[in-house]
Design a protein around this motif. Structure first.
Motif, short mmCIF file in Angstrom:
data_model
loop_
_atom_site.label_atom_id
_atom_site.label_comp_id
_atom_site.label_asym_id
_atom_site.label_seq_id
_atom_site.Cartn_x
_atom_site.Cartn_y
_atom_site.Cartn_z
N TYR A 137 0.82 -1.21 0.00
CA TYR A 137 0.00 0.00 0.00
C TYR A 137 0.86 1.26 0.00
O TYR A 137 0.56 2.22 -0.70
CB TYR A 137 -0.94 0.01 1.20
CG TYR A 137 -2.11 -0.94 1.07
CD1 TYR A 137 -2.97 -0.89 -0.02
CD2 TYR A 137 -2.36 -1.89 2.05
CE1 TYR A 137 -4.04 -1.76 -0.13
CE2 TYR A 137 -3.44 -2.76 1.95
CZ TYR A 137 -4.27 -2.69 0.85
OH TYR A 137 -5.32 -3.55 0.74
N ASP A 175 2.30 4.35 -5.17
CA ASP A 175 2.64 5.45 -6.08
C ASP A 175 3.84 5.14 -6.96
O ASP A 175 4.09 5.85 -7.94
CB ASP A 175 2.93 6.72 -5.29
CG ASP A 175 1.70 7.27 -4.59
OD1 ASP A 175 0.59 7.10 -5.13
OD2 ASP A 175 1.86 7.87 -3.51
N ARG A 195 -5.58 -0.69 -15.25
CA ARG A 195 -5.75 0.18 -14.08
C ARG A 195 -4.51 1.05 -13.97
O ARG A 195 -3.47 0.60 -13.54
CB ARG A 195 -5.92 -0.64 -12.81
CG ARG A 195 -7.22 -1.36 -12.79
CD ARG A 195 -7.81 -1.28 -11.44
NE ARG A 195 -9.12 -1.88 -11.46
CZ ARG A 195 -9.74 -2.31 -10.41
NH1 ARG A 195 -9.15 -2.23 -9.24
NH2 ARG A 195 -10.94 -2.82 -10.50
N ASP A 250 -3.75 3.99 -12.22
CA ASP A 250 -3.28 4.70 -11.03
C ASP A 250 -3.50 3.86 -9.78
O ASP A 250 -4.63 3.62 -9.38
CB ASP A 250 -4.03 6.03 -10.92
CG ASP A 250 -3.55 6.88 -9.77
OD1 ASP A 250 -2.42 6.66 -9.29
OD2 ASP A 250 -4.30 7.77 -9.36
N SER A 256 -2.29 4.80 -6.86
CA SER A 256 -2.18 5.66 -5.68
C SER A 256 -3.47 5.67 -4.86
O SER A 256 -3.43 5.85 -3.65
CB SER A 256 -1.82 7.08 -6.08
OG SER A 256 -2.85 7.67 -6.84
N ARG A 257 -4.61 5.43 -5.49
CA ARG A 257 -5.86 5.39 -4.71
C ARG A 257 -5.86 4.25 -3.71
O ARG A 257 -6.49 4.32 -2.67
CB ARG A 257 -7.06 5.30 -5.64
CG ARG A 257 -7.12 4.01 -6.40
CD ARG A 257 -8.29 3.99 -7.34
NE ARG A 257 -8.15 2.83 -8.19
CZ ARG A 257 -9.07 2.42 -8.99
NH1 ARG A 257 -10.19 3.08 -9.06
NH2 ARG A 257 -8.88 1.37 -9.72
N TYR A 258 -5.14 3.16 -4.03
CA TYR A 258 -5.05 2.05 -3.08
C TYR A 258 -4.25 2.47 -1.85
O TYR A 258 -4.58 2.12 -0.74
CB TYR A 258 -4.40 0.82 -3.73
CG TYR A 258 -5.27 0.22 -4.81
CD1 TYR A 258 -6.33 -0.59 -4.49
CD2 TYR A 258 -5.01 0.49 -6.14
CE1 TYR A 258 -7.13 -1.13 -5.48
CE2 TYR A 258 -5.80 -0.05 -7.14
CZ TYR A 258 -6.86 -0.85 -6.81
OH TYR A 258 -7.65 -1.38 -7.79
N ARG A 308 -3.97 5.58 -0.76
CA ARG A 308 -4.81 6.54 -0.02
C ARG A 308 -5.91 5.82 0.73
O ARG A 308 -6.22 6.15 1.87
CB ARG A 308 -5.41 7.56 -0.99
CG ARG A 308 -4.44 8.62 -1.42
CD ARG A 308 -5.15 9.77 -2.10
NE ARG A 308 -5.98 9.37 -3.22
CZ ARG A 308 -5.56 9.26 -4.47
NH1 ARG A 308 -4.31 9.49 -4.78
NH2 ARG A 308 -6.39 8.92 -5.43
N LYS A 309 -6.51 4.81 0.11
CA LYS A 309 -7.57 4.05 0.77
C LYS A 309 -7.05 3.41 2.04
O LYS A 309 -7.68 3.47 3.09
CB LYS A 309 -8.09 2.97 -0.18
CG LYS A 309 -9.17 2.10 0.42
CD LYS A 309 -9.61 1.05 -0.58
CE LYS A 309 -10.60 0.11 0.05
NZ LYS A 309 -10.97 -0.99 -0.83
N ARG A 310 -5.87 2.84 1.97
CA ARG A 310 -5.29 2.18 3.15
C ARG A 310 -4.96 3.19 4.22
O ARG A 310 -5.20 2.94 5.40
CB ARG A 310 -4.02 1.41 2.72
CG ARG A 310 -3.37 0.68 3.85
CD ARG A 310 -4.29 -0.39 4.38
NE ARG A 310 -3.62 -1.05 5.48
CZ ARG A 310 -4.22 -1.79 6.36
NH1 ARG A 310 -5.50 -2.00 6.27
NH2 ARG A 310 -3.56 -2.36 7.33
N ASP A 342 -6.50 5.95 4.79
CA ASP A 342 -7.78 6.34 5.42
C ASP A 342 -8.21 5.30 6.45
O ASP A 342 -8.72 5.65 7.49
CB ASP A 342 -8.87 6.49 4.35
CG ASP A 342 -8.62 7.68 3.43
OD1 ASP A 342 -7.80 8.55 3.79
OD2 ASP A 342 -9.22 7.73 2.35
#
Length: 92
Positions: free
Chosen positions: A19, A23, A76, A78, A80-82, A84-86, A88
């Motif tokens: 995670y 990036d 897929r 990007d 980076s959302r993974y 950011r999700k982690r 959060d």
């Protein structure tokens, strides 16, 4: 420490590293970016399989799993959302 507990700790630690490095593929060149995304999705699938099997036996990816990893790696863009999700989840 029992083996199952040790494996659970190592899988959680490895997932956290995945995670945190979400990036990285975007920072690489296009060819390396695709390869890094394939490694990311494949590694995460194996880690999830280990968790699902409760850390007994060796995880096996089916043909369908491999196709999903390939499609995710190719389309897929990007990751980076993974990451950011982690973050959060960790800081919520």
């Amino acid at each position: 420490m029992p083996l199952g507990a040790l494996l659970a700790f190592e899988v959680a630690r490895t997932k956290e590293l995945f995670y945190r490095s979400a990036d990285l593929p975007a920072a690489a060149g296009k060819d390396l970016e695709i390869e890094l995304r394939l490694v990311w999705f494949g590694g995460m699938k194996i880690l999830r399989r280990l968790e699902k099997a409760r850390f007994t036996g060796r995880p096996v990816l089916t043909g369908v799993d491999k196709a999903v990893v390939l499609l995710n790696g190719l389309f897929r863009g990007d990751l980076s959302r993974y990451g950011r999700k982690r973050e959060d989840e960790v800081f919520a």
